[in-house]
Every structure is written in structure tokens, then in C-alpha cells.
Design a protein around this motif. Structure first.
Motif, PDB file in Angstrom:
ATOM      1  N   LYS A 147       0.809  -1.221   0.000  1.00 48.79           N
ATOM      2  CA  LYS A 147       0.000   0.000   0.000  1.00 48.79           C
ATOM      3  C   LYS A 147       0.845   1.276   0.000  1.00 48.79           C
ATOM      4  CE  LYS A 147      -3.956  -2.073   2.394  1.00 48.79           C
ATOM      5  NZ  LYS A 147      -4.864  -1.992   3.567  1.00 48.79           N
ATOM      6  N   GLU A 148       2.133   1.132   0.220  1.00 52.68           N
ATOM      7  CA  GLU A 148       3.002   2.317   0.289  1.00 52.68           C
ATOM      8  C   GLU A 148       3.219   2.934  -1.093  1.00 52.68           C
ATOM      9  OE1 GLU A 148       6.490   2.743   2.826  1.00 52.68           O
ATOM     10  OE2 GLU A 148       6.188   0.652   3.418  1.00 52.68           O
ATOM     11  N   THR A 149       3.387   4.248  -1.083  1.00 49.85           N
ATOM     12  CA  THR A 149       3.777   4.969  -2.291  1.00 49.85           C
ATOM     13  C   THR A 149       5.299   5.046  -2.337  1.00 49.85           C
ATOM     14  OG1 THR A 149       1.767   6.313  -2.285  1.00 49.85           O
ATOM     15  CG2 THR A 149       3.655   7.149  -3.535  1.00 49.85           C
ATOM     16  N   LEU A 150       5.890   4.441  -3.349  1.00 53.10           N
ATOM     17  CA  LEU A 150       7.348   4.449  -3.505  1.00 53.10           C
ATOM     18  C   LEU A 150       7.739   5.319  -4.689  1.00 53.10           C
ATOM     19  CD1 LEU A 150       8.176   0.681  -2.862  1.00 53.10           C
ATOM     20  CD2 LEU A 150       8.222   2.582  -1.237  1.00 53.10           C
ATOM     21  N   ARG A 151       8.885   5.958  -4.571  1.00 57.42           N
ATOM     22  CA  ARG A 151       9.387   6.838  -5.619  1.00 57.42           C
ATOM     23  C   ARG A 151      10.699   6.280  -6.156  1.00 57.42           C
ATOM     24  NH1 ARG A 151       8.222  12.579  -2.415  1.00 57.42           N
ATOM     25  NH2 ARG A 151       5.941  12.439  -2.574  1.00 57.42           N
ATOM     26  N   VAL A 152      10.855   6.302  -7.470  1.00 60.54           N
ATOM     27  CA  VAL A 152      12.026   5.708  -8.100  1.00 60.54           C
ATOM     28  C   VAL A 152      12.732   6.741  -8.973  1.00 60.54           C
ATOM     29  CG1 VAL A 152      12.872   3.902  -9.658  1.00 60.54           C
ATOM     30  CG2 VAL A 152      10.954   3.424  -8.102  1.00 60.54           C
ATOM     31  N   GLY A 153      14.054   6.795  -8.837  1.00 63.57           N
ATOM     32  CA  GLY A 153      14.878   7.642  -9.681  1.00 63.57           C
ATOM     33  C   GLY A 153      15.856   6.799 -10.473  1.00 63.57           C
ATOM     34  N   VAL A 154      16.017   7.129 -11.739  1.00 55.87           N
ATOM     35  CA  VAL A 154      16.932   6.407 -12.626  1.00 55.87           C
ATOM     36  C   VAL A 154      17.951   7.385 -13.188  1.00 55.87           C
ATOM     37  CG1 VAL A 154      17.151   5.090 -14.761  1.00 55.87           C
ATOM     38  CG2 VAL A 154      15.185   4.709 -13.246  1.00 55.87           C
ATOM     39  N   ASP A 155      19.227   7.112 -12.949  1.00 58.47           N
ATOM     40  CA  ASP A 155      20.311   7.953 -13.455  1.00 58.47           C
ATOM     41  C   ASP A 155      21.100   7.147 -14.482  1.00 58.47           C
ATOM     42  OD1 ASP A 155      22.236   9.815 -13.918  1.00 58.47           O
ATOM     43  OD2 ASP A 155      23.053   9.850 -11.892  1.00 58.47           O
ATOM     44  N   LEU A 156      20.905   7.462 -15.759  1.00 56.96           N
ATOM     45  CA  LEU A 156      21.621   6.780 -16.835  1.00 56.96           C
ATOM     46  C   LEU A 156      22.957   7.476 -17.042  1.00 56.96           C
ATOM     47  CD1 LEU A 156      18.690   6.337 -19.411  1.00 56.96           C
ATOM     48  CD2 LEU A 156      19.482   4.708 -17.696  1.00 56.96           C
ATOM     49  N   GLY A 157      23.983   6.989 -16.367  1.00 55.40           N
ATOM     50  CA  GLY A 157      25.281   7.632 -16.426  1.00 55.40           C
ATOM     51  C   GLY A 157      26.189   7.027 -17.468  1.00 55.40           C
ATOM     52  N   LEU A 215       7.390  -2.056  -8.668  1.00 51.63           N
ATOM     53  CA  LEU A 215       7.742  -0.647  -8.857  1.00 51.63           C
ATOM     54  C   LEU A 215       7.149  -0.209 -10.189  1.00 51.63           C
ATOM     55  CD1 LEU A 215      11.493  -0.858  -7.754  1.00 51.63           C
ATOM     56  CD2 LEU A 215       9.547  -0.053  -6.384  1.00 51.63           C
ATOM     57  N   THR A 216       6.262   0.767 -10.167  1.00 56.28           N
ATOM     58  CA  THR A 216       5.481   1.088 -11.363  1.00 56.28           C
ATOM     59  C   THR A 216       5.855   2.415 -12.021  1.00 56.28           C
ATOM     60  OG1 THR A 216       3.755   2.098  -9.984  1.00 56.28           O
ATOM     61  CG2 THR A 216       3.520  -0.256 -10.522  1.00 56.28           C
ATOM     62  N   THR A 217       6.355   3.365 -11.241  1.00 61.65           N
ATOM     63  CA  THR A 217       6.677   4.679 -11.809  1.00 61.65           C
ATOM     64  C   THR A 217       8.133   5.021 -11.534  1.00 61.65           C
ATOM     65  OG1 THR A 217       6.033   5.877  -9.799  1.00 61.65           O
ATOM     66  CG2 THR A 217       4.307   5.475 -11.444  1.00 61.65           C
ATOM     67  N   ALA A 218       8.680   5.950 -12.336  1.00 63.92           N
ATOM     68  CA  ALA A 218      10.064   6.383 -12.149  1.00 63.92           C
ATOM     69  C   ALA A 218      10.274   7.711 -12.850  1.00 63.92           C
ATOM     70  CB  ALA A 218      11.039   5.342 -12.698  1.00 63.92           C
ATOM     71  N   CYS A 219      11.352   8.389 -12.470  1.00 64.37           N
ATOM     72  CA  CYS A 219      11.778   9.606 -13.148  1.00 64.37           C
ATOM     73  C   CYS A 219      13.212   9.438 -13.612  1.00 64.37           C
ATOM     74  CB  CYS A 219      11.672  10.816 -12.212  1.00 64.37           C
ATOM     75  SG  CYS A 219       9.972  11.302 -11.850  1.00 64.37           S
ATOM     76  N   GLY A 220      13.585  10.218 -14.607  1.00 66.11           N
ATOM     77  CA  GLY A 220      14.945  10.189 -15.128  1.00 66.11           C
ATOM     78  C   GLY A 220      15.513  11.587 -15.217  1.00 66.11           C
ATOM     79  N   ALA A 221      16.732  11.695 -15.738  1.00 60.45           N
ATOM     80  CA  ALA A 221      17.376  12.998 -15.841  1.00 60.45           C
ATOM     81  C   ALA A 221      18.295  13.031 -17.054  1.00 60.45           C
ATOM     82  CB  ALA A 221      18.165  13.319 -14.576  1.00 60.45           C
ATOM     83  N   ILE A 222      18.573  14.249 -17.525  1.00 59.48           N
ATOM     84  CA  ILE A 222      19.485  14.467 -18.638  1.00 59.48           C
ATOM     85  C   ILE A 222      20.386  15.650 -18.309  1.00 59.48           C
ATOM     86  CG2 ILE A 222      17.933  13.535 -20.402  1.00 59.48           C
ATOM     87  CD1 ILE A 222      17.114  16.432 -21.050  1.00 59.48           C
ATOM     88  N   PRO A 223      21.557  15.734 -18.934  1.00 55.98           N
ATOM     89  CA  PRO A 223      22.383  16.924 -18.755  1.00 55.98           C
ATOM     90  C   PRO A 223      21.650  18.166 -19.269  1.00 55.98           C
ATOM     91  CG  PRO A 223      23.660  15.156 -19.747  1.00 55.98           C
ATOM     92  CD  PRO A 223      22.218  14.727 -19.778  1.00 55.98           C
ATOM     93  N   PRO A 224      21.873  19.326 -18.674  1.00 61.71           N
ATOM     94  CA  PRO A 224      21.187  20.543 -19.123  1.00 61.71           C
ATOM     95  C   PRO A 224      21.467  20.841 -20.589  1.00 61.71           C
ATOM     96  CG  PRO A 224      22.332  20.925 -17.059  1.00 61.71           C
ATOM     97  CD  PRO A 224      22.776  19.583 -17.538  1.00 61.71           C
ATOM     98  N   GLY A 225      20.429  21.264 -21.279  1.00 59.49           N
ATOM     99  CA  GLY A 225      20.616  21.739 -22.645  1.00 59.49           C
ATOM    100  C   GLY A 225      20.796  20.672 -23.697  1.00 59.49           C
ATOM    101  N   THR A 226      20.563  19.398 -23.361  1.00 62.24           N
ATOM    102  CA  THR A 226      20.756  18.340 -24.357  1.00 62.24           C
ATOM    103  C   THR A 226      19.526  18.108 -25.222  1.00 62.24           C
ATOM    104  OG1 THR A 226      20.295  16.706 -22.618  1.00 62.24           O
ATOM    105  CG2 THR A 226      22.586  17.122 -23.131  1.00 62.24           C
ATOM    106  N   GLY A 227      18.439  18.798 -24.906  1.00 63.88           N
ATOM    107  CA  GLY A 227      17.325  18.851 -25.836  1.00 63.88           C
ATOM    108  C   GLY A 227      16.234  17.821 -25.657  1.00 63.88           C
ATOM    109  N   VAL A 228      15.170  18.040 -26.440  1.00 62.11           N
ATOM    110  CA  VAL A 228      13.985  17.188 -26.382  1.00 62.11           C
ATOM    111  C   VAL A 228      14.309  15.772 -26.826  1.00 62.11           C
ATOM    112  CG1 VAL A 228      11.653  16.850 -27.296  1.00 62.11           C
ATOM    113  CG2 VAL A 228      12.452  19.157 -26.748  1.00 62.11           C
TER     114      VAL A 228
END
Length: 290
Positions: free
Chosen positions: A43-53, A109-122
Motif C-alpha cells: 500500500k506504500e507509495t514508492l518513488r524511483v529515480g533512474v540515473d543513466l550515467g 515498482l510502477t513509476t520512475a523519473c529520469g534525468a538528462i544533462p542541461p541543454g541536451t534537448g527534447v
């Protein structure tokens, strides 16, 4: 006002780093282990982060209050200069990390967020989204890497320098507002390139030497000019007057002399959290919310 009630900026910076270091140490103690920080329920809400380095893919799991629950990582060669160059390798590694985390946690685990270097575009944002969703997540957001680091560090005023495998990303904050963000192609990969060229090694040999603590003195002497360039990029971006505090994060900065060298070239004090390679992934996970 009593002197004892006055909290200086320096004290605030120390408090920020102390809090961050406690969580980073906790994360480092359980990363890639077979037990979470604590049991979780379905029942807990878990948050997932993915860093593609460039050198590794890191996945972080937080609870609803942004407390570390679990995390894992795997080395990879699927990203170059902050951009995914091997889509299927990235998907396969992230899928394995997701499966491992779900087995340890005992919940999906159903949801996640990711990241990109600044300015690398859509385009870069779209590729990272596709990697995350192809691994079985619903991707909720893609954020700038140094901005994610600042979220975890709770920066209101300051400069966050995120030195990854391929890039140096810089975010400047004033009164909690992002006022400047930039990214330059200089990072850990370029350290490895210089090291390989200097010793006539292949890239894999140079990368292993860079991670070998017993070779650190010799390695850092060789890559010092790259560190000085990273600091020079920061100085140029901030016109020689970086907003304080300057906090440097990322997996490429794990050398004992890094901060002293960086600060000298920058002309201003800089600070490094413990386990700086995990700062940005934790910050990414904090964006995984409704």
C-alpha cells in the motif's frame, strides 16, 4: 537578537551537508544488497529515480517522505557524454535493476523519473523516457541532473556542479529559483581518455586504474588538468563569482585532492558530499510524485 540564535550561511551549509551525508551513508550501506532499509508494504507509495550515467546506471527507491528504502547500480557503456548511445543495453541493465529491486522489496515498482544533462534537448529527453518505459516503468518526469542534485541537497541559494561521466552540468539558484543552467562536454570519460593517452592504455584499462584507490596519487597527477578545466568551466559560467555554497557532485570526483584542486582554480571554496555519485539519483527520485 541573541548571538546564539543567529545562524550564519556557513552553519546552514554545514547543516545541509550533514543531513545529506547521513542519507548518503545510509544509501551506500544498502546499495546492491539483499535487504532494504526497512520492510515495505504493497500500500506504500514508492518513488524511483533512474540515473543513466556514462559509466553506470543507478536506481534509487524512496518512500513518500523521500527517505531512502533501497538502491542498486550496474556499470555500463551505454551512455556517452550524457547521451544514450546503446538503447538496448540501457533497457536490459535497467530491467535487471528493476527486477532485483522488486525481488528485494517484495512489491512492484510502477513509476520512475529520469534525468538528462542541461541543454541536451527534447531528443535526449525522449530517449531517456523510452529507456525507462521500455524497462517497465511509467516515466513521470525528466529533469536536469544538477537541478535534481539541488533538490536532494535542499539548496535555496548556491551553485551545484554535477560532474558526470561525460559532462559538467552547472545550476545556479537564488532564493530557491533556478536562475542559470548550463552543461559542457567534460567529465569522467575525459579523465579516462587523458589517462589512456598518457600511459598508452586501452580505455578499459584506464577506467579500471581510475577506480583503483591504490593508484590514486599517480592517476590524479595525470588527470589534474581535466579537473582544472571543470573548475574553469564553472568560473566562466558564473563570471568568476559563483553563488555560494558551491557543491560538487557526481561519480567522477572521488579523488582525495579533487576539491582542493577544483577550489583553487575556481577561486572560491567548493564542497563535496559523501558518496557524491548518489546525490543526483536520489534527487531524481524525489520528482516521482503526483
Amino acid at each position: 537578537m541573541k548571538r546564539g540564535l543567529i545562524v550564519t550561511k556557513k552553519m546552514k551549509n554545514q547543516q545541509l551537508l550533514k543531513r545529506a551525508n547521513q542519507q548518503l551513508q545510509q544509501f551506500a550501506a544498502i546499495v546492491n544488497g539483499d535487504q532494504p532499509v526497512r520492510p515495505v508494504t504493497a500500500k506504500e507509495t514508492l518513488r524511483v529515480g533512474v540515473d543513466l550515467g556514462t559509466s553506470s546506471i543507478v536506481m534509487v527507491v524512496l518512500d513518500h517522505a523521500n527517505r531512502v528504502i533501497y538502491g542498486n547500480f550496474a556499470y555500463d557503456h551505454a551512455v556517452r557524454d550524457g547521451l544514450v548511445v546503446n538503447f538496448m543495453e540501457s533497457v536490459n541493465i535497467l530491467t535487471r535493476l528493476k527486477d532485483q529491486a522488486e525481488q528485494v522489496l517484495g512489491v512492484p515498482l510502477t513509476t520512475a523519473c529520469g534525468a538528462i544533462p542541461p541543454g541536451t534537448g527534447v531528443g535526449s529527453e525522449k530517449i531517456v523516457t523510452n529507456v525507462i518505459e521500455s524497462a517497465g516503468f511509467d516515466c513521470r518526469a525528466i529533469v536536469d541532473e544538477p537541478t535534481a542534485a539541488a533538490e536532494f541537497l535542499r539548496i535555496q541559494d548556491g551553485t551545484v556542479v554535477d560532474i558526470g561521466g561525460g559532462t559538467t552540468g552547472i545550476s545556479v539558484f537564488k532564493q530557491r529559483k533556478l536562475v542559470q543552467v548550463t552543461d559542457e562536454p567534460t567529465g569522467g570519460f575525459h579523465m579516462t581518455l587523458v589517462l589512456a593517452g598518457n600511459h598508452h592504455w586501452d580505455m578499459d584499462t584506464a577506467e579500471q586504474a581510475k577506480r583503483d584507490r591504490t593508484q590514486e596519487t599517480e592517476v590524479f597527477a595525470t588527470v589534474r588538468p581535466v579537473v582544472e578545466k571543470m573548475a574553469a568551466i564553472t568560473a566562466t559560467t558564473t563570471q568568476g563569482q559563483p553563488q555560494q555554497p558551491v557543491i560538487v557532485v557526481g561519480g567522477a570526483i572521488n579523488f582525495d585532492e579533487f576539491i582542493a584542486t577544483f577550489s583553487k582554480t575556481l577561486g572560491a571554496p567548493a564542497y563535496k558530499p559523501d558518496f557524491p555519485q548518489f546525490v543526483t539519483p536520489i534527487g531524481i527520485a524525489m520528482y516521482d510524485k503526483d
